[in-house]
Design an enzyme around this catalytic site. Structure first.
Site, mmCIF file in Angstrom:
data_model
loop_
_atom_site.group_PDB
_atom_site.id
_atom_site.type_symbol
_atom_site.label_atom_id
_atom_site.label_comp_id
_atom_site.label_asym_id
_atom_site.label_seq_id
_atom_site.Cartn_x
_atom_site.Cartn_y
_atom_site.Cartn_z
ATOM 1 C CG HIS A 43 -4.079 4.366 -0.882
ATOM 2 N ND1 HIS A 43 -3.172 3.348 -0.845
ATOM 3 C CD2 HIS A 43 -4.270 4.633 -2.199
ATOM 4 C CE1 HIS A 43 -2.824 3.014 -2.083
ATOM 5 N NE2 HIS A 43 -3.487 3.785 -2.919
ATOM 6 C CG ASP B 132 -1.863 1.147 1.233
ATOM 7 O OD1 ASP B 132 -1.443 2.271 0.902
ATOM 8 O OD2 ASP B 132 -3.049 0.933 1.513
ATOM 9 C CG HIS B 133 1.501 4.258 -3.221
ATOM 10 N ND1 HIS B 133 0.257 3.961 -3.684
ATOM 11 C CD2 HIS B 133 1.628 5.600 -3.351
ATOM 12 C CE1 HIS B 133 -0.344 5.069 -4.093
ATOM 13 N NE2 HIS B 133 0.465 6.080 -3.903
HETATM 14 C C1 BG6 Z 1 -3.360 4.644 -6.514
HETATM 15 C C2 BG6 Z 1 -4.701 4.726 -7.165
HETATM 16 O O1 BG6 Z 1 -3.311 3.576 -5.598
HETATM 17 O O2 BG6 Z 1 -3.105 5.854 -5.820
HETATM 18 C C3 BG6 Z 1 -4.779 5.897 -8.099
HETATM 19 O O3 BG6 Z 1 -4.945 3.528 -7.874
HETATM 20 C C4 BG6 Z 1 -4.395 7.166 -7.388
HETATM 21 O O4 BG6 Z 1 -6.063 6.025 -8.655
HETATM 22 C C5 BG6 Z 1 -3.086 6.993 -6.658
HETATM 23 O O5 BG6 Z 1 -4.290 8.189 -8.361
HETATM 24 C C6 BG6 Z 1 -2.803 8.196 -5.779
HETATM 25 O O6 BG6 Z 1 -1.513 8.100 -5.271
HETATM 26 P P1 BG6 Z 1 -0.735 9.396 -4.816
HETATM 27 O O7 BG6 Z 1 0.541 8.864 -4.274
HETATM 28 O O8 BG6 Z 1 -0.570 10.255 -6.022
HETATM 29 O O9 BG6 Z 1 -1.600 10.053 -3.785
#
Ligand code: BG6
Length: 536
Positions: free
Chosen positions: A267, A204-205
């Site tokens: 997230h 989960d980045h």
């Molecule tokens: C991803 C989603 O996990 O996270 C995308 O699939 C989204 O739809 C993205 O745009 C958002 O990541 P960040 O790091 O730009 O907030």
């Protein structure tokens, strides 16, 4: 190896960077895809540039497209140049790095392909001294996760290790981990058939973002915040994750997912868990993950009778985002012109435990909103006696949240940092109250580049530290929470009253303009409790 202009900054002194993985061979399934180009290779290259990779390693890209090693290296070079945000590209460094890059075309549904891969991995072990430490990164469409894991097992490339044994081989899985509760349980069953939990890394980045990691440090490395981090002092919490982009070229995926599955279920729930968890007994990965799961288990389940009071959804119409004309969601590529898929979702949650009973947690996430911004705002209660309430005329009193001056904001992106808002007297002969903020910004304080989330997470998966990965019980608890809402939204058509809530009547989709802050229903959800979304 890396350019450390910030080395003179006293805040950076004495920081150890001793986190080197053992030798490894990393197989990327879906190496032809977008994620590999945009995130994975730039992150791995950044780790190499910072001297965080071991001397002995190999990376093997695999997908169906036929390519030679050389062609793969060239396309990855272009990707690294294009997508590495703040790592300077250096031709010589790339030359050295790319000697460890390989590619083989293969069909991930065919066992033969795995047999060949096994041979290739043995050759790489011989050539690069990877010691048989294999890690498989699943960067494919989710429908391939189960076949890949099964084939890895059948070919003998993946097998279960006892928790006391080294966690090789490993598998890294990208979200989404299933499409709903049932499918996530099925995926998990397959993964656990083949591997032990300590060999599975669910990415989960958001957990890899620097400011997200700082939530725990901020709370538990200081003593002044924890005593007020509870229902006695906190009025409510707002979590916003707003994007200006639309669904871009991911229409087909998004039609299946929507904002709830794409952002909230994973997230944003990690953010809720970090902000609301109890202090772990230690920093070992399982203790912190235990505490995060407990938060999810304490969240009040959605009730069928009031579900529309606790969750609203929206879909973007055309409009202007940052001055540019934007089309409506239903006109995006691979999107149905009658789609009822939500591109915005907002929730109200209650955590029914001693710390948080009665404190609403509002969350919202959407595409094509007015600004790109992710933050967590802790809104503290108003002072018990409003001494300065009758003064009138001050800037402070005109604000919508005039009675509650203290807000602590953890800014996840952009401008990562923390700010605390408080009331203060404006200089002059009369008592005029102003609200001001004390700001901490990562960029200016440390003067260093912030590593990307993928850099951190890939490094952790290589070193075998699962702290910042989603554990299976967390994933399941989150799906369990949202399953009733998923089912409710599948059945209820926007615009037709469901009678499931007192307040919110969903209007037909699209129900918010691109470039706005989402549908009016989201404001109404807060208004019934006398709250408003922060103006961002
Ligand atoms: C991803 C989603 O996990 O996270 C995308 O699939 C989204 O739809 C993205 O745009 C958002 O990541 P960040 O790091 O730009 O907030």
């Amino acid at each position: 190896m890396v350019q450390t202009a910030m080395a003179d900054n006293p805040l950076m002194l004495g920081l150890p960077d001793e986190k080197r993985p053992e030798p490894f061979a990393l197989v990327i399934f879906g190496a032809h895809g977008d994620l590999t180009k945009r995130k994975l290779l730039p992150a791995i290259y950044a780790l190499y540039v910072q001297d965080l990779l071991p001397d002995n390693f190999a990376i093997l890209g695999q997908s169906r497209t036929a390519k030679t090693d050389e062609e793969f290296r060239n396309s990855m070079k272009d990707a690294v140049i294009k997508y590495s945000e703040d790592i300077e590209f250096d031709e010589n460094t790339w030359e050295r790095f790319s000697k460890s890059l390989y590619y083989r075309a293969g069909d991930s549904k065919q066992l033969d392909s795995y047999k060949e891969m096994k041979v290739t991995l043995s050759e790489l072990q011989e050539k690069h001294g990877t010691m048989g430490n294999n890690i498989f990164y699943l960067s494919t469409p989710p429908s391939l996760y189960m076949p890949i894991v099964k084939m890895l097992a059948e070919s003998g490339l993946a097998y279960s290790r006892k928790t006391t044994e080294p966690a090789w081989p490993r598998v890294v899985v990208e979200k989404p981990f299933g499409h709903d509760l049932q499918s996530s349980i099925e995926l998990d069953a397959i993964l656990h058939d083949v591997l032990n939990e300590h060999q599975i890394y669910r990415i989960d980045h958001y957990l890899g973002k620097e400011t997200v990691q700082n939530i725990m440090c901020f709370r538990f490395a200081n003593s002044i915040f924890e005593p007020i981090w509870n229902r006695e002092f906190v009025d409510h919490i707002q979590i916003t994750s707003a994007e200006t982009i639309g669904v871009e070229d991911r229409g087909a995926y998004y039609e299946e997912a929507g904002a709830l599955r794409d952002m909230i279920q994973n997230h944003l729930m990690q953010l809720v868990a970090l902000v609301a968890m109890e202090p772990p007994i230690s920093l070992d990965p399982e203790s912190t993950r235990d505490e995060r799961v407990k938060v999810l288990k304490a969240i009040r389940p959605f009730s069928p009778d009031t579900i529309d009071d606790f969750a609203v959804r929206g879909q973007y119409d055309e409009g202007f985002v940052l001055g540019n004309k934007a089309i409506r969601y239903r006109d995006e590529k691979n999107v149905s012109p009658e789609s009822c898929r939500e591109t915005f979702a907002a929730m109200k949650l209650y955590i029914d435990n001693w710390r948080w009973a009665g404190v609403p947690i509002y969350m919202r996430s959407g595409k094509r909103l007015a600004k790109r911004l992710t933050e967590i705002a802790i809104q503290f209660r108003k002072p018990p006696k409003l001494l300065f309430d009758q003064l009138g005329g001050s800037v402070f009193n005109k604000e919508s949240q005039a009675e509650a001056p203290n807000v602590l904001v953890m800014k996840i992106q952009p401008d990562d940092g923390i700010s605390l808002k408080f009331a203060t007297k404006q200089p002059g002969p009369t008592t005029q109250i102003r609200s001001l903020t004390m700001d901490f910004r990562y960029g200016t304080a440390f003067g260093s580049r912030t590593p990307s989330a993928y850099e951190r997470l890939i490094l952790d998966s290589l070193t075998g530290d699962p702290s910042l990965f989603a554990r299976s019980d967390f994933v399941e608890a989150s799906w369990k929470l949202y399953q009733p809402l998923i089912e409710h939204w599948e059945k209820a058509i926007p615009g037709k009253s469901t009678g499931k809530g007192r307040v919110v009547e969903h209007r037909p989709f699209p129900n918010y303009d691109s470039g706005s802050w989402g549908p009016a229903e989201s404001d109404e959800m807060l208004a019934v409790e006398g709250h408003v979304w922060r103006e961002l």
